[in-house]
Every structure is written in C-alpha cells, then in structure tokens.
Write an enzyme that holds these catalytic residues in place. Structure first.
Site, PDB file in Angstrom:
ATOM      1  CE  LYS A   1      -3.946  -2.134   2.325  1.00  0.00           C
ATOM      2  NZ  LYS A   1      -4.854  -2.018   3.486  1.00  0.00           N
TER       3      LYS A   1
ATOM      4  CG  PHE B   1     -13.636   0.903   6.152  1.00  0.00           C
ATOM      5  CD1 PHE B   1     -13.130   0.405   4.961  1.00  0.00           C
ATOM      6  CD2 PHE B   1     -14.358   0.050   6.975  1.00  0.00           C
ATOM      7  CE1 PHE B   1     -13.338  -0.915   4.581  1.00  0.00           C
ATOM      8  CE2 PHE B   1     -14.571  -1.280   6.608  1.00  0.00           C
ATOM      9  CZ  PHE B   1     -14.065  -1.760   5.401  1.00  0.00           C
TER      10      PHE B   1
ATOM     11  NE  ARG C   1      -7.163 -13.158   4.989  1.00  0.00           N
ATOM     12  CZ  ARG C   1      -7.403 -11.862   4.754  1.00  0.00           C
ATOM     13  NH1 ARG C   1      -6.930 -11.282   3.681  1.00  0.00           N
ATOM     14  NH2 ARG C   1      -8.124 -11.166   5.602  1.00  0.00           N
TER      15      ARG C   1
ATOM     16  CB  THR D   1      -7.154  -5.567   9.768  1.00  0.00           C
ATOM     17  OG1 THR D   1      -7.605  -6.671   8.980  1.00  0.00           O
ATOM     18  CG2 THR D   1      -7.404  -4.275   9.023  1.00  0.00           C
TER      19      THR D   1
ATOM     20  NE  ARG E   1      -2.506  -5.802   7.183  1.00  0.00           N
ATOM     21  CZ  ARG E   1      -3.546  -6.482   6.753  1.00  0.00           C
ATOM     22  NH1 ARG E   1      -4.095  -7.429   7.520  1.00  0.00           N
ATOM     23  NH2 ARG E   1      -4.065  -6.250   5.558  1.00  0.00           N
TER      24      ARG E   1
ATOM     25  CG  ASN F   1      -3.722  -2.406   6.926  1.00  0.00           C
ATOM     26  OD1 ASN F   1      -3.477  -2.239   5.742  1.00  0.00           O
ATOM     27  ND2 ASN F   1      -4.887  -2.873   7.341  1.00  0.00           N
TER      28      ASN F   1
ATOM     29  CG  HIS G   1      -5.443  -6.076  -0.430  1.00  0.00           C
ATOM     30  ND1 HIS G   1      -6.707  -5.984   0.079  1.00  0.00           N
ATOM     31  CD2 HIS G   1      -5.497  -6.950  -1.470  1.00  0.00           C
ATOM     32  CE1 HIS G   1      -7.515  -6.773  -0.642  1.00  0.00           C
ATOM     33  NE2 HIS G   1      -6.799  -7.367  -1.587  1.00  0.00           N
TER      34      HIS G   1
END
Length: 140
Positions: free
Chosen positions: A11, A59, A87, A93, A104, A114, A117
C-alpha cells in the site's frame, strides 16, 4: 498441499517509506515466489471498483482516498496454500493486534495504513489478480 496464487498489494504507506524490498524479502523468505509485479498509481475510479465490496462500509471513502494517494505495488504471490499463508504473514488488520514478526506488526502505522492487502479466498484471489494482470503478465 496445493500450490495457489494470491494477490498482494503493498500500500501507499509502504511505497512512500521505501520498504517494499523489505516486505518482498519476507514473502520470499516464507517460500513465496513473486510471479508478477508492478508499481502503479491507482486512479480514484480504479480504487472504487477494486474495493466495491466495501462500498457500504463507513471506511470506504477513506480507504479509496488512501489507496489512490500514492503508488502501490501490485503483485501475484505463488506458493503452497498461498492465500492462508499470506494472511498469516500479513497479520491482523490492526497492526496493534498483529502477532510479532508479521508484516503489519513490523511496518503497519495504523488500522488504516496497515501496509499490505491480501486476497481472502481463492475466488477473491482469482478476481483480484484478473483486475490487475493479464495471464500473459504472470510468469511462473
């Protein structure tokens, strides 16, 4: 165990801090092959289409603003049980709740910023990969 593919997005908080190489090293150290990758600046329209599943969530607007605020790195990861494994490597998250050593926990700034994705299922992975890549872009 099954070899799977999953979409990963590094991100804007990762690209602006120049930590994408560190994150990719974590993927590779955990057995993933990065079989497609590119840096893109998503338009607001692209971001809205990609995250349409969250349109009714409070959000959504902030997420779309953030994801179109700076470049991201979109990539396809391949490996055994790639979806669940990715994951787990990403962590919760909310970085404050993420297990030590997860991406994260190491790099996330907040629940909104965070760092990564990842697809949440095989069906989602196929859809998300196709959003960003043609099959000829993916080189295994």
């Amino acid at each position: 165990m099954a070899i799977e593919r999953t979409l990963s997005i590094l991100k804007p908080d990762a690209t602006t801090r120049n930590i994408t190489g560190k994150i990719n090293a974590i993927f590779e150290e955990n057995g993933f092959r990065i079989i497609a990758q590119r840096r893109v600046l998503l338009t607001r329209s692209e971001t809205e289409r990609f995250y349409i599943i969250h349109k009714e969530r409070p959000f959504y607007k902030d997420l779309c603003d953030f994801m179109s605020s700076a470049p991201v790195v979109v990539q396809v990861l391949e490996g055994e049980n790639a979806i669940l494994k990715n994951r787990a490597i990403m962590g919760a998250t909310n970085p404050e709740e993420a297990a030590p050593g997860t991406i994260r926990a190491l790099f996330g700034l907040s629940i909104d910023q965070n760092t990564v994705h990842g697809s949440d299922s095989a069906a989602t992975a196929a859809q998300e990969i196709a959003f960003f890549f043609k099959e000829t872009d993916i080189v295994g």
